[in-house]
Structure formats: structure tokens, C-alpha cells
Design a protein around this motif. Structure first.
Motif, PDB file in Angstrom:
ATOM      1  N   ALA A 157      42.121  28.079  49.430  1.00 30.17           N
ATOM      2  CA  ALA A 157      42.017  29.281  48.601  1.00 30.17           C
ATOM      3  C   ALA A 157      41.254  28.912  47.331  1.00 30.17           C
ATOM      4  N   PHE A 158      40.993  29.919  46.517  1.00 31.07           N
ATOM      5  CA  PHE A 158      40.419  29.670  45.195  1.00 31.07           C
ATOM      6  C   PHE A 158      41.061  30.613  44.191  1.00 31.07           C
ATOM      7  N   SER A 159      41.148  30.142  42.959  1.00 29.10           N
ATOM      8  CA  SER A 159      41.617  30.949  41.830  1.00 29.10           C
ATOM      9  C   SER A 159      40.590  30.809  40.719  1.00 29.10           C
ATOM     10  N   VAL A 160      40.084  31.942  40.238  1.00 29.12           N
ATOM     11  CA  VAL A 160      39.064  31.939  39.196  1.00 29.12           C
ATOM     12  C   VAL A 160      39.681  32.305  37.854  1.00 29.12           C
ATOM     13  N   LEU A 161      39.417  31.450  36.867  1.00 26.46           N
ATOM     14  CA  LEU A 161      39.751  31.747  35.478  1.00 26.46           C
ATOM     15  C   LEU A 161      38.445  32.093  34.779  1.00 26.46           C
ATOM     16  N   LEU A 162      38.396  33.265  34.160  1.00 29.33           N
ATOM     17  CA  LEU A 162      37.232  33.637  33.361  1.00 29.33           C
ATOM     18  C   LEU A 162      37.618  33.597  31.894  1.00 29.33           C
ATOM     19  N   LEU A 163      36.828  32.872  31.106  1.00 26.23           N
ATOM     20  CA  LEU A 163      37.055  32.745  29.672  1.00 26.23           C
ATOM     21  C   LEU A 163      35.896  33.376  28.928  1.00 26.23           C
ATOM     22  N   ASP A 164      36.181  33.934  27.748  1.00 20.47           N
ATOM     23  CA  ASP A 164      35.104  34.443  26.902  1.00 20.47           C
ATOM     24  C   ASP A 164      34.783  33.420  25.814  1.00 20.47           C
ATOM     25  N   ASP A 165      33.845  33.749  24.945  1.00 15.04           N
ATOM     26  CA  ASP A 165      33.425  32.797  23.901  1.00 15.04           C
ATOM     27  C   ASP A 165      34.529  32.492  22.902  1.00 15.04           C
ATOM     28  N   ALA A 166      35.515  33.361  22.787  1.00 17.65           N
ATOM     29  CA  ALA A 166      36.637  33.130  21.868  1.00 17.65           C
ATOM     30  C   ALA A 166      37.752  32.317  22.537  1.00 17.65           C
ATOM     31  N   GLY A 167      37.557  31.937  23.803  1.00 13.97           N
ATOM     32  CA  GLY A 167      38.567  31.159  24.518  1.00 13.97           C
ATOM     33  C   GLY A 167      39.669  32.006  25.130  1.00 13.97           C
ATOM     34  N   ARG A 168      39.483  33.332  25.102  1.00 13.64           N
ATOM     35  CA  ARG A 168      40.469  34.195  25.755  1.00 13.64           C
ATOM     36  C   ARG A 168      40.246  34.168  27.261  1.00 13.64           C
ATOM     37  N   VAL A 169      41.310  34.420  28.001  1.00 10.15           N
ATOM     38  CA  VAL A 169      41.247  34.434  29.457  1.00 10.15           C
ATOM     39  C   VAL A 169      41.415  35.874  29.946  1.00 10.15           C
ATOM     40  N   LEU A 170      40.675  36.219  30.992  1.00  9.19           N
ATOM     41  CA  LEU A 170      40.785  37.550  31.586  1.00  9.19           C
ATOM     42  C   LEU A 170      41.895  37.537  32.625  1.00  9.19           C
ATOM     43  N   LEU A 171      42.853  38.445  32.448  1.00  7.44           N
ATOM     44  CA  LEU A 171      43.920  38.612  33.434  1.00  7.44           C
ATOM     45  C   LEU A 171      43.693  39.896  34.208  1.00  7.44           C
ATOM     46  N   GLN A 172      44.095  39.867  35.458  1.00  8.55           N
ATOM     47  CA  GLN A 172      44.124  41.101  36.237  1.00  8.55           C
ATOM     48  C   GLN A 172      45.551  41.346  36.691  1.00  8.55           C
ATOM     49  N   GLN A 173      45.933  42.612  36.643  1.00  7.50           N
ATOM     50  CA  GLN A 173      47.200  43.007  37.245  1.00  7.50           C
ATOM     51  C   GLN A 173      46.867  43.396  38.679  1.00  7.50           C
ATOM     52  N   ARG A 174      47.508  42.724  39.623  1.00 13.05           N
ATOM     53  CA  ARG A 174      47.227  42.969  41.035  1.00 13.05           C
ATOM     54  C   ARG A 174      47.637  44.402  41.401  1.00 13.05           C
ATOM     55  N   PRO A 184      36.232  29.997  56.777  1.00 12.61           N
ATOM     56  CA  PRO A 184      36.141  28.622  57.270  1.00 12.61           C
ATOM     57  C   PRO A 184      34.715  28.086  57.146  1.00 12.61           C
ATOM     58  N   GLY A 185      34.596  26.898  56.531  1.00 11.56           N
ATOM     59  CA  GLY A 185      33.304  26.257  56.353  1.00 11.56           C
ATOM     60  C   GLY A 185      32.510  26.743  55.159  1.00 11.56           C
ATOM     61  N   SER A 186      32.994  27.755  54.452  1.00  9.52           N
ATOM     62  CA  SER A 186      32.278  28.302  53.294  1.00  9.52           C
ATOM     63  C   SER A 186      32.706  27.603  52.014  1.00  9.52           C
ATOM     64  N   SER A 187      31.829  27.601  51.056  1.00 19.23           N
ATOM     65  CA  SER A 187      32.097  26.995  49.757  1.00 19.23           C
ATOM     66  C   SER A 187      33.052  27.876  48.940  1.00 19.23           C
ATOM     67  N   PRO A 188      34.091  27.290  48.345  1.00 20.89           N
ATOM     68  CA  PRO A 188      34.964  28.077  47.470  1.00 20.89           C
ATOM     69  C   PRO A 188      34.199  28.702  46.295  1.00 20.89           C
ATOM     70  N   VAL A 189      33.227  27.980  45.744  1.00 23.56           N
ATOM     71  CA  VAL A 189      32.463  28.502  44.605  1.00 23.56           C
ATOM     72  C   VAL A 189      31.630  29.715  45.022  1.00 23.56           C
ATOM     73  N   ASP A 190      30.897  29.612  46.122  1.00 23.03           N
ATOM     74  CA  ASP A 190      30.082  30.739  46.584  1.00 23.03           C
ATOM     75  C   ASP A 190      30.959  31.925  46.965  1.00 23.03           C
ATOM     76  N   SER A 191      32.084  31.654  47.622  1.00 23.11           N
ATOM     77  CA  SER A 191      33.006  32.724  48.021  1.00 23.11           C
ATOM     78  C   SER A 191      33.604  33.410  46.797  1.00 23.11           C
ATOM     79  N   ALA A 192      33.909  32.631  45.771  1.00 19.53           N
ATOM     80  CA  ALA A 192      34.473  33.201  44.548  1.00 19.53           C
ATOM     81  C   ALA A 192      33.472  34.112  43.851  1.00 19.53           C
ATOM     82  N   ALA A 193      32.210  33.716  43.826  1.00 22.37           N
ATOM     83  CA  ALA A 193      31.185  34.559  43.198  1.00 22.37           C
ATOM     84  C   ALA A 193      31.098  35.919  43.903  1.00 22.37           C
ATOM     85  N   VAL A 194      31.198  35.895  45.225  1.00 20.84           N
ATOM     86  CA  VAL A 194      31.180  37.146  45.998  1.00 20.84           C
ATOM     87  C   VAL A 194      32.407  37.994  45.644  1.00 20.84           C
ATOM     88  N   ARG A 195      33.599  37.379  45.608  1.00 21.72           N
ATOM     89  CA  ARG A 195      34.822  38.131  45.300  1.00 21.72           C
ATOM     90  C   ARG A 195      34.795  38.688  43.878  1.00 21.72           C
TER      91      ARG A 195
END
Length: 185
Positions: free
Chosen positions: A36-53, A74-85
Motif C-alpha cells: 500500500a501507500f500513504s501520502v503526506l502532503l505538506l505546505d511551505d509552512a509545514g502544515r499537513v493536509l488531512l482528509q476525512q474519509r 501488482p508490479g506498479s510503482s507506489p510513487v506512480d500509483s500515488a500520483a494517479v490517486r
């Protein structure tokens, strides 16, 4: 598209592929370890973006989590898959964000059972960190995301410790991997 019928890559404790299963089958008790993959997105102030599922999620609905999660095919890159998601879930365009904007911070191995549904997360989770401007337009898919919120990392850690039931069970581990990668540089 029914995301529960997509295939995930089963792995051993070292992340070596061992087979495939559907998302649905991999998350049935007792849970089967998968990539699996989990993406943390940070802004320039160091804040993190949360999503409510969203309320229709089969696992940990309406809890707050990191910006985006998913399973590479299967066989796909977590980084490339995360960009798509990120494009599918949050509406980030390739102009605003691409796979090149993600850094692999490490892996977090965990198991968690959703008491409400009996579904199990048992994941070899690639923690990916990206930076975006807080003003970047986001267009969340309501089937995936109920709400979005930027929060200071220290405030998040304190609230997570005080009210863990409000958050997805993997968030603390994902934040620990990110912190370790940041401090290890």
C-alpha cells in the motif's frame, strides 16, 4: 469502477511479492499482508493536509487520515500509483503535482481492524511525502473524501495522542516514518 475488485500485490514482511488478491479479499479477517501507500502532503509552512474519509469507505469511514492512501497494482510503482490517486481523489492536476514531487520516506508495516465493519488493514505501507502550496486548488472526489483540512504538524500529533479514535489507526506510524526520514537527512 469498483475499487474493492481491483488487485493488490501480496507481500512478505520484507516486501517481497508473494501473489495477488482483490482489495476485498485482502481486507477480510484476518487480513493478508499487501503493498500500500500513504501520502503526506505538506505546505511551505509545514502544515499537513488531512482528509476525512467518506462515509462510504469500507474501512475507517469518516475518520481523519493523511492526504491520500491506496494500493499500487501488482508490479506498479507506489510513487506512480500515488500520483494517479492524488489526481483521482483530490483533483490535483499534473501541472500542480506529479510523481516527481513525491519522496519515499520509508515503509510502515501495520495491522488494524475496523470494529465497525470487521475489515482488516494489514499493510506494507510505503510512506510518500510531497509538498504543495496550500493555495493549490483541490477538487476532492466526494466518494472518497468527506472533508479536507490543513493542520500544523505539532497540533496534529497532540490531537492524535488525545483523540486517537478520530483518526485512522495508521496515521501515527506514517507520521513517525516521515519524522524519521526528515531527521535522518
Amino acid at each position: 469502477m469498483d475499487r474493492e475488485s481491483l488487485l493488490v500485490e501480496l507481500v512478505d514482511d520484507d516486501g517481497v511479492p508473494t501473489g495477488t488478491a482483490t482489495v476485498d479479499d485482502a481486507h477480510r479477517a484476518p487480513g493478508t499482508l499487501h503493498r500500500a501507500f500513504s501520502v503526506l502532503l505538506l505546505d511551505d509552512a509545514g502544515r499537513v493536509l488531512l482528509q476525512q474519509r467518506s462515509a462510504v469507505k469500507t474501512r475507517f469511514a469518516l475518520r481523519w487520515g493523511n492526504a491520500c492512501c491506496g494500493h499500487p497494482a501488482p508490479g506498479s510503482s507506489p510513487v506512480d500509483s500515488a500520483a494517479v490517486r492524488l489526481r483521482e481523489e483530490l483533483g490535483l492536476s499534473t501541472v500542480d503535482f506529479s510523481a516527481a514531487d513525491l519522496t519515499d520516506a520509508g515503509v510502515y508495516l501495520y495491522r488494524a481492524t475496523d470494529a465497525a465493519t470487521g475489515r482488516v488493514e494489514h499493510e506494507y505501507d510505503h510512506v510518500l511525502v510531497g509538498h504543495v502550496d496550500a493555495g493549490t486548488p483541490l477538487r476532492p472526489d466526494p466518494a472518497e473524501v468527506a472533508a479536507l483540512h490543513w493542520i500544523d504538524l505539532d497540533v496534529l500529533r497532540a490531537d492524535l495522542a488525545e483523540r486517537p479514535a478520530e483518526y485512522v489507526p495508521w496515521l501515527a506510524g506514517v507520521l513517525s516514518v516521515q519524522a524519521g526520514a526528515t531527521h535522518g537527512r
